[in-house]
Design an enzyme around this catalytic site. Structure first.
Site, PDB file in Angstrom:
ATOM      1  N   ARG A  51       0.817  -1.219   0.000  1.00  0.00           N
ATOM      2  CA  ARG A  51       0.000   0.000   0.000  1.00  0.00           C
ATOM      3  C   ARG A  51       0.848   1.266   0.000  1.00  0.00           C
ATOM      4  O   ARG A  51       0.348   2.360  -0.175  1.00  0.00           O
ATOM      5  CB  ARG A  51      -0.914  -0.011   1.223  1.00  0.00           C
ATOM      6  CG  ARG A  51      -2.153  -0.840   0.961  1.00  0.00           C
ATOM      7  CD  ARG A  51      -3.162  -0.654   2.027  1.00  0.00           C
ATOM      8  NE  ARG A  51      -2.614  -1.044   3.318  1.00  0.00           N
ATOM      9  CZ  ARG A  51      -3.344  -1.239   4.404  1.00  0.00           C
ATOM     10  NH1 ARG A  51      -4.632  -1.031   4.376  1.00  0.00           N
ATOM     11  NH2 ARG A  51      -2.796  -1.602   5.539  1.00  0.00           N
ATOM     12  N   LYS A 150       2.798 -19.098   8.123  1.00  0.00           N
ATOM     13  CA  LYS A 150       1.973 -19.148   9.308  1.00  0.00           C
ATOM     14  C   LYS A 150       1.878 -17.750   9.937  1.00  0.00           C
ATOM     15  O   LYS A 150       2.734 -16.927   9.627  1.00  0.00           O
ATOM     16  CB  LYS A 150       2.537 -20.151  10.304  1.00  0.00           C
ATOM     17  CG  LYS A 150       3.948 -19.791  10.782  1.00  0.00           C
ATOM     18  CD  LYS A 150       4.209 -20.421  12.085  1.00  0.00           C
ATOM     19  CE  LYS A 150       4.509 -19.432  13.137  1.00  0.00           C
ATOM     20  NZ  LYS A 150       5.769 -18.724  13.020  1.00  0.00           N
ATOM     21  N   GLU A 218      15.255 -19.840  22.268  1.00  0.00           N
ATOM     22  CA  GLU A 218      15.651 -18.517  21.772  1.00  0.00           C
ATOM     23  C   GLU A 218      16.038 -17.641  22.957  1.00  0.00           C
ATOM     24  O   GLU A 218      15.454 -17.777  24.035  1.00  0.00           O
ATOM     25  CB  GLU A 218      14.485 -17.870  21.033  1.00  0.00           C
ATOM     26  CG  GLU A 218      14.045 -18.641  19.817  1.00  0.00           C
ATOM     27  CD  GLU A 218      12.911 -17.935  19.100  1.00  0.00           C
ATOM     28  OE1 GLU A 218      13.201 -17.096  18.245  1.00  0.00           O
ATOM     29  OE2 GLU A 218      11.749 -18.211  19.419  1.00  0.00           O
ATOM     30  N   ASP A 237       2.696 -20.525  17.884  1.00  0.00           N
ATOM     31  CA  ASP A 237       3.774 -19.889  17.123  1.00  0.00           C
ATOM     32  C   ASP A 237       4.865 -20.882  16.723  1.00  0.00           C
ATOM     33  O   ASP A 237       5.440 -20.775  15.654  1.00  0.00           O
ATOM     34  CB  ASP A 237       4.376 -18.761  17.979  1.00  0.00           C
ATOM     35  CG  ASP A 237       5.410 -17.934  17.231  1.00  0.00           C
ATOM     36  OD1 ASP A 237       5.115 -17.521  16.090  1.00  0.00           O
ATOM     37  OD2 ASP A 237       6.519 -17.718  17.769  1.00  0.00           O
ATOM     38  N   HIS A 242       6.715 -25.621  13.544  1.00  0.00           N
ATOM     39  CA  HIS A 242       8.123 -26.025  13.490  1.00  0.00           C
ATOM     40  C   HIS A 242       8.412 -27.314  14.269  1.00  0.00           C
ATOM     41  O   HIS A 242       9.016 -28.240  13.755  1.00  0.00           O
ATOM     42  CB  HIS A 242       9.043 -24.921  14.032  1.00  0.00           C
ATOM     43  CG  HIS A 242       8.828 -23.576  13.396  1.00  0.00           C
ATOM     44  ND1 HIS A 242       8.541 -23.418  12.066  1.00  0.00           N
ATOM     45  CD2 HIS A 242       8.884 -22.314  13.900  1.00  0.00           C
ATOM     46  CE1 HIS A 242       8.424 -22.127  11.790  1.00  0.00           C
ATOM     47  NE2 HIS A 242       8.620 -21.435  12.888  1.00  0.00           N
TER      48      HIS A 242
HETATM   49  C1  BG6 Z   1       9.062 -17.922  13.713  1.00  0.00           C
HETATM   50  C2  BG6 Z   1       8.339 -17.514  14.950  1.00  0.00           C
HETATM   51  O1  BG6 Z   1       8.259 -18.773  12.936  1.00  0.00           O
HETATM   52  O2  BG6 Z   1      10.262 -18.589  14.048  1.00  0.00           O
HETATM   53  C3  BG6 Z   1       9.211 -16.648  15.823  1.00  0.00           C
HETATM   54  O3  BG6 Z   1       7.153 -16.820  14.618  1.00  0.00           O
HETATM   55  C4  BG6 Z   1      10.536 -17.309  16.081  1.00  0.00           C
HETATM   56  O4  BG6 Z   1       8.572 -16.319  17.043  1.00  0.00           O
HETATM   57  C5  BG6 Z   1      11.179 -17.792  14.778  1.00  0.00           C
HETATM   58  O5  BG6 Z   1      11.382 -16.367  16.713  1.00  0.00           O
HETATM   59  C6  BG6 Z   1      12.406 -18.624  15.034  1.00  0.00           C
HETATM   60  O6  BG6 Z   1      13.048 -18.899  13.826  1.00  0.00           O
HETATM   61  P1  BG6 Z   1      14.612 -19.183  13.784  1.00  0.00           P
HETATM   62  O7  BG6 Z   1      14.877 -19.586  12.368  1.00  0.00           O
HETATM   63  O8  BG6 Z   1      15.289 -17.928  14.182  1.00  0.00           O
HETATM   64  O9  BG6 Z   1      14.841 -20.289  14.753  1.00  0.00           O
END
Ligand code: BG6
Length: 492
Positions: A51, A150, A218, A237, A242
């Site tokens: 946009r 997602k 993380e 999430d 994952h």
């Molecule tokens: C994303 C999540 O799909 O994956 C995030 O929405 C997360 O919250 C991220 O931080 C982690 O990805 P990676 O590749 O950094 O492990």
């Protein structure tokens, strides 16, 4: 070791949300690297649709900024950068009105015979409206594909609505549901290890494997994504996508071939075999946590509620689950899953813990014989470690030691580890869906997740607090230790 390029014909890559965070941080740098490796042929175009009122030259300045901030100076090359910028275009388009659709159609016209990818790097509420307008504007050609990320819904029902809206315009073979974990090198290597070696398969099941751990930890908090995260939480999430995808790749039967549907059929069977977690057993099998703030002499780490900008929240930033794949191969083998934000280190790994030896022949004093483990490290330092017992070198009798046979991919192959998006974006162009989720997989994952969400809702309690920088609530340790096992921690 060299990277091998699979040539593709010139293509058009249309990115809705092309000025946004995902495009700047991931998509544009990934495409830049692919051009650097010679994989983006002359005449290909990256067309950002957003946009924002930008013309193509102004968009190129934004792209330049994105490349400068994510591609290290030493791998940037001026000539390449110019070529890359020349491929980038911008069209101002509004998903909610007629604005810009004719201009987008004009830009795409005359190239109907090439691959046309529509990447929806926008909030999911726009997936339906964008697909509808793409359809109405007659932009879908036989070689078109759509890519969605997602969250694909918040539960089974809403995910069906998303899939229906996309499916009304694109056929399933044109829909690429991205889970970037599937593009990670080690994740693909898991399939190579399992199915290109005769060594592991005979051991791969309840007879020889004690349990499996999947950890995605993380160090960062939710940062600026608080408003999204507040609607999601770690279960939606990370686990729904994952972690369950990783679990599928560990647990699936050998597919008949390495083709999209064979692989996805096998993953689907695993998802269907997951033993349900319900109101009756959720308290024993799941742990929820939320990080609290931490003040040190130098710094202050905010609590989740401060980052999300909400005074009270029941959103979990940590989850641990004891899952079970109820089938012949895996009966009785726990799969411990754990993920969280603000944990002590950034590490993602799959640990396959083998059963202990049945009888120890070594004298007391030789050292404990520990069970073998296969550790697949997704990040950082992607690689595989097979932990074995050996004799400590030198005289002095039999002293046993647990050591890793270590293969770090970066060291072994001496190449830059490509970002997962590089592989996945080119798979979209090639039309290879093997590393993308099929609709039935996403829905089967929600079918397992929904009752956990309901059970938590029913408990009506807040997640357990944990201090930022720790491994989650103590209940997560108890979840595994009450089974006489411990979370894997790297000691070498
Ligand atoms: C994303 C999540 O799909 O994956 C995030 O929405 C997360 O919250 C991220 O931080 C982690 O990805 P990676 O590749 O950094 O492990």
């Amino acid at each position: 070791m060299s990277t091998r390029i699979i040539p593709v014909d010139a293509f058009d890559f249309v990115v809705f949300g092309g000025t946004g965070d995902l495009a700047r941080r991931k998509l544009l740098p990934a495409l830049y690297h692919r051009m650097q490796d010679g994989q983006i042929p002359e005449g290909s175009r990256i067309i950002a649709a957003s946009r924002d009122e930008l013309d193509s030259p102004a968009y190129r300045s934004l792209v330049l900024g994105a490349i400068e901030s994510s591609v290290p100076d030493d791998v940037r090359d001026t000539e390449l950068l110019e070529r890359f910028l020349a491929c980038c275009h911008h069209v101002t388009v509004d998903a909610g009105s007629e604005l810009g659709w004719a201009a987008l159609a004009d830009l795409l016209a005359g190239r109907e015979d090439r691959v046309r990818a529509f990447y929806l790097a926008v909030a999911p509420r726009f997936f339906g409206p964008i697909c509808e307008r793409v359809g109405q504007s007659r932009l879908v050609t036989p070689k078109s594909r759509v890519v969605i990320e997602k969250p694909m819904g918040r539960d089974l029902e809403s995910s069906r609505l998303v899939n229906d809206a996309v499916g009304a315009v694109f056929s399933e073979s044109q829909v690429f549901r991205i889970d970037h974990y599937l593009g990670k090198e080690t994740v693909q290597n898991l399939m190579a290890l399992r199915f290109a070696n005769a060594l592991f398969e005979p051991l791969w099941g309840a007879a020889h494997i004690d349990h499996v751990q999947i950890t995605v930890a993380e160090t960062l908090g939710v940062g600026g994504r608080g408003s999204y995260y507040e609607t999601a939480g770690a279960l939606r999430d990370m686990v729904q996508n994952h972690l369950l995808q990783l679990l599928c790749l560990v647990a699936m039967e050998p597919p008949e071939s390495y083709t999209a549907d064979s692989v996805r059929d096998e993953k689907l069977k695993v998802l269907k075999a997951l033993r349900p977690i319900t109101i009756e057993n959720a308290a024993q099998l799941t742990v929820r946590g939320q990080y609290m703030g931490l003040s040190t002499a130098r710094d202050r780490i905010p609590a989740y509620t401060e980052e999300a900008g909400v005074a009270r929240s029941r959103t979990e930033t940590f989850v641990a689950i004891k899952a079970e794949v109820a089938n012949w191969r895996w009966a009785g083998v726990p799969f411990y899953l754990r993920t969280g934000k603000r944990l002590p280190s950034r590490v993602s790994e799959i640990v396959v813990a083998f059963r202990p030896i049945p009888h120890n022949i070594f004298p007391a004093g030789s050292g404990a014989v520990q069970a073998n483990k296969l550790v697949l490290r997704l990040q950082p330092d992607e690689g595989v470690k097979q932990w074995v017992m050996i004799k400590d070198p030198g005289p002095g009798g039999m002293r046993l030691r647990h050591v890793p046979l270590d293969m770090s991919f970066a060291e072994a192959f001496g190449i830059r580890n490509p970002d997962a998006y590089e592989r996945l974006l080119m798979d979209v162009v090639r039309g290879n869906q093997t590393l993308f989720m099929r609709r039935d997989e996403v829905e089967a994952a929600w079918r397992w997740i929904d009752p956990i969400l309901e059970a938590w809702e029913n408990e009506g309690t807040a997640p357990n607090a944990y201090t930022a920088g720790t491994w989650g609530p103590t209940r997560s340790v108890a979840l595994i230790e009450r089974d006489g096992r411990t979370w894997h921690e790297e000691t070498v």
